[in-house]
Design an enzyme around this catalytic site. Structure first.
Site, PDB file in Angstrom:
ATOM      1  N   GLU A 167    -118.422  31.992   0.120  1.00 53.08           N
ATOM      2  CA  GLU A 167    -117.073  32.167  -0.436  1.00 53.08           C
ATOM      3  C   GLU A 167    -116.158  32.157   0.770  1.00 53.08           C
ATOM      4  O   GLU A 167    -116.152  33.072   1.582  1.00 53.08           O
ATOM      5  CB  GLU A 167    -116.995  33.495  -1.190  1.00 53.08           C
ATOM      6  CG  GLU A 167    -115.728  33.605  -2.014  1.00 53.08           C
ATOM      7  CD  GLU A 167    -115.274  35.036  -2.169  1.00 53.08           C
ATOM      8  OE1 GLU A 167    -116.092  35.872  -2.580  1.00 53.08           O
ATOM      9  OE2 GLU A 167    -114.109  35.313  -1.843  1.00 53.08           O
ATOM     10  N   CYS A 172    -109.498  38.216  -0.932  1.00 46.90           N
ATOM     11  CA  CYS A 172    -109.713  36.781  -1.120  1.00 46.90           C
ATOM     12  C   CYS A 172    -108.888  36.228  -2.269  1.00 46.90           C
ATOM     13  O   CYS A 172    -108.720  35.023  -2.382  1.00 46.90           O
ATOM     14  CB  CYS A 172    -111.191  36.492  -1.332  1.00 46.90           C
ATOM     15  SG  CYS A 172    -111.993  37.706  -2.362  1.00 46.90           S
TER      16      CYS A 172
END
Lengths: 508, 508
Positions: free
Chosen positions: A233, A270
């Site tokens: 990620e 994020c």
């Protein structure tokens, strides 16, 4: 190079750790679901029992606020409990039984029974910004353990003592619940992490962090004689699109929510909205500045993140035509700072910064503006009337964890439905209203999207995350006593199963 | 560089093809399941309607026997029909609905609705050895179309006219059923294939072929600015393990079955048993030779495969200690050969060859013996009493499509169950009896295994193959009218859904 799940393991080499994981896999993959589920619940309880100690350590090492850390620790427990449910339920095994069929349309069909099995030892690189939820006992660890995979965690250097203590507590809980010792192991050094990506015993790796490091690790994983997947990620700018009508209806609420979403945890999330797209000619500067000025100073996670933040902010501000809406600050600390232990030197305390640009400048400036800024910084993009927002997303923001659309009260038309469908091509999660920060840990969550959001289309949050650590194996014409339990006629684990019945192809 | 789905497309460039696929994706991804299912059935019917013409072309271009080709064409139709069922059923969408929950244990939970969506245009490299089932209208194409992805097929040079004709027939059937023109496109050259792996519009690629080419393509796919997955099926040696008791009980049946499985389609099958492991000291030479001598000559697919086959057989025979059990032949044809058209020159007609080695020689000789030989060749491995066969597999044959175990009548013990479970780590399909050639096209099939069998743990046969061309997208707090149909409250497509109910976390 050290590896610790308990103090006596301090002198183990990387090879010892990997071999241990491989040995453990043998017995771990044979544990019944009830034992694995109980172990996950035991780990959650152990974390709760040590909450005060762990939160204090985390505060010291990361500078994150106590309330946020207590919430994150609770989330981490819930993740473990949620995966305990997944294990007990058994639907994740995707059991498929094809009955032997002498009349199958292509000739006699054998008895075939397929389900999903753990891939083997999993290497999990912990993240800096979630010392609990994406770290030693975080979502990737919970998903891999639920699948039946031994886990080796590469600790993040941003919170080494917390990592070690968490590993001790969780490893002990897993062992007490009946899982083999060594089910969860910890390594500390970057060299160890890289060596493990290349170790034959490791069958999959998960990484949450920067695009640069993620690409490096993915390249190592792909260059092995036997390539393995690296589930990375790697970054997302999470555009938020606001229609003229939405802004007209609720400008203050929207702009205030935006500032809060950008500033929470000092923007080190994020899913932080990196861009807010608003119609040009609307007034938003005052409302943003008004909200931004009230955001208190927050420490960044570590000096390295502070350096990167200052560099990227300077790069954006250096682009000709960028208008500063609200200038936040970066204050470097020193060893004597209040609230800062011995390592205060080099740490940075920040307040958020907002800038605005016309859409065409964003297009012209390219990466200098488009790349992620990790920290409390965001760009307001002013788009002309009639802009096809989905086309802008496809061109400038093709891969995101999230995309958010704020529409007006009665703006739900077929045209908007088509827009939303097109947005779905460029993000794992599409929000109609609300803010992308705050990720629900539930079955329907998708935390993963097109590159560079993630390296594959898997998810690292929610119950579907277990799928990354499973592989299909079919058994053909096996006698009952040689079949794994979920494939036997008597279904001793009581898992849901899909049966392809004898004779069903006759009508084809 | 040409691309054809219909004759008028002959002058299209690779970029045209890729852009066309991307344009088509927009409308294709919005088709309702009923239309996509009908189109798949229409394609199956169109293939059946042209069976005589297609089989004749295939015979000429591949040298495969008519009966085999008719069976393969039928299988290809069944694959398309099976995926029509998958599309209509809708379970593959894995729809998950989380009800909004003000009492969720981590704070109010939004309304989240997740399902799987097509990844976008898929590039499919056709295989040489299955001119129908792993080619233009083969399993990868069926799975991608079912998912809602436009497909570009890179034709295999071994059957160019068949590929073009199949594409014409299937593309016309898809268009007639209401799918957009350009849903299925064909390119012919290797350059076009490589260029498409790197084209931004292509979102996933599937390849069935050699490890060398597969690795090259996978490296290209991974080196893109936005990496995409290459689902490669790259080779497998499919060991067959025979216990002393099984051989004692039914030697003739086993050894005859072995020879037939190795020789069918001239051994040019990805599931051909490359190794037969038998207890040392048993007599098998005569039975194998007796069966082998009766196998009629069969043409290899093309001169390039014939060259590779001769080279690899010579390499194995050159290893000191390899005993020839039955020496088959390789006869090169010329242009005037009966049954061979103008391209008869360079083609090879073969009969099968079997050799035997002791286990320790296999270990010492390494790759020269262990690498796949594509063609009618197999190695009988004689193992000492007490050998741990699962350990041998882990050491010498770690990644396979299939592993087969032949046990005696009453050999099903806990020990054997543990052995079978360990075998499952090294193959996608474990057979207890029978032979790995002949792959059922059914929901429970797994055709994919650890490297080098496949590049990922997906399957390219069976209904689970659709999963390779899907990605998860979640919609958060979306009004009903903006949701895709399968996520709406009224569930207009009638798909199965899993609901996480409000309040369920209260007991955690």
């Amino acid at each position: 190079m050290t590896a610790t799940a308990a103090p006596e393991h301090h002198d183990r080499t990387v090879d010892d750790v990997a071999r241990r994981a491989q040995e453990v896999f043998d017995s771990l993959s044979r544990t019944v679901p009830g034992v694995r589920a109980a172990a996950l619940r035991g780990a959650a309880t152990a974390l709760a029992d040590h909450a005060d100690e762990l939160v204090a350590l985390a505060q010291e090492e990361t500078g994150l606020a106590e309330a946020r850390l207590r919430g994150e620790l609770k989330r981490t427990q819930v993740q473990l409990r949620l995966f305990a449910h997944v294990v007990s339920d058994g639907a994740y095994l995707d059991v498929r039984l094809d009955e032997a069929d002498p009349d199958f349309v292509l000739g006699p069909r054998p008895d075939l029974r397929r389900s999903l099995w753990p891939v083997g030892p999993v290497l999990n690189f912990a993240a800096s910004n979630f010392p609990f939820a994406f770290s030693v006992a975080g979502g990737d660890t919970a998903a891999a353990l639920a699948a039946g995979c031994p886990v080796i965690v590469k600790a993040h250097p941003g919170h080494p003592r917390l990592s070690e203590r968490t590993a001790e507590i969780v490893a002990a809980a897993l062992t007490e619940a009946g899982l083999p010792e060594g089910t969860l192991q910890l390594v500390a050094s970057q060299d160890a992490g890289v060596a493990l990506v290349e170790h034959p015993a490791v069958r999959a790796a998960a990484f949450t962090g920067s695009q640069r490091v993620g690409q490096l690790l993915a390249a190592r994983a792909a260059a092995r004689p036997d390539p393995i997947p690296l589930f990375g990620e790697l970054g997302s700018v999470n555009p938020v699109l606001v229609s003229a009508q939405a802004l007209h209806e609720r400008a203050d609420e929207l702009l205030g929510g935006y500032v809060a979403s950008v500033s929470g945890s000092a923007g080190q999330l994020c899913t932080k909205p990196g861009f807010l797209l608003v119609p040009e000619g609307t007034d938003h500067d005052d409302a943003v500045a008004h909200a931004a000025v009230q955001v208190p100073e927050h420490r960044l996670l570590n000096p390295s993140i502070a350096d990167g933040y200052e560099r990227r902010v300077a790069q954006v501000l250096g682009v000709d035509g960028v208008r500063v809406v609200h200038a936040g600050g970066v204050r470097r600390g020193d060893a004597g700072d209040p609230g800062s232990p011995a390592d205060g030197a080099g740490q940075a305390w920040v307040t958020p910064t907002f800038v605005a640009v016309p859409l065409d400048l964003l297009r012209r400036a390219g990466e200098a503006l488009l790349d992620e800024v990790f920290g409390p910084f965001s760009v307001i993009v002013e788009y002309p009337d009639g802009t096809d927002l989905a086309a802008v997303v496809a061109e400038l923001f093709p891969g995101n964890l999230t995309l958010t659309m704020h529409l007006g009260e009665r703006e739900s038309s077929e045209e908007q439905a088509a827009l939303v469908a097109r947005l779905g091509r460029h993000a794992g999660r599409v929000l109609l209203g609300g803010w992308p920060t705050g990720v629900a840990v539930t079955p329907a969550m998708q935390h993963g999207g097109p590159w560079p959001a993630t390296t594959t289309d898997g998810t690292s949050v929610g119950t579907a995350a277990i799928g990354r650590f499973l592989r299909g194996v079919a058994f053909q014409d096996a006698p009952q006593e040689l079949l794994p339990p979920p494939l036997r006629d008597d279904n001793p684990w009581g898992v849901p199963r899909t049966v392809a019945a004898r004779g069903e192809s006759l009508g084809w």
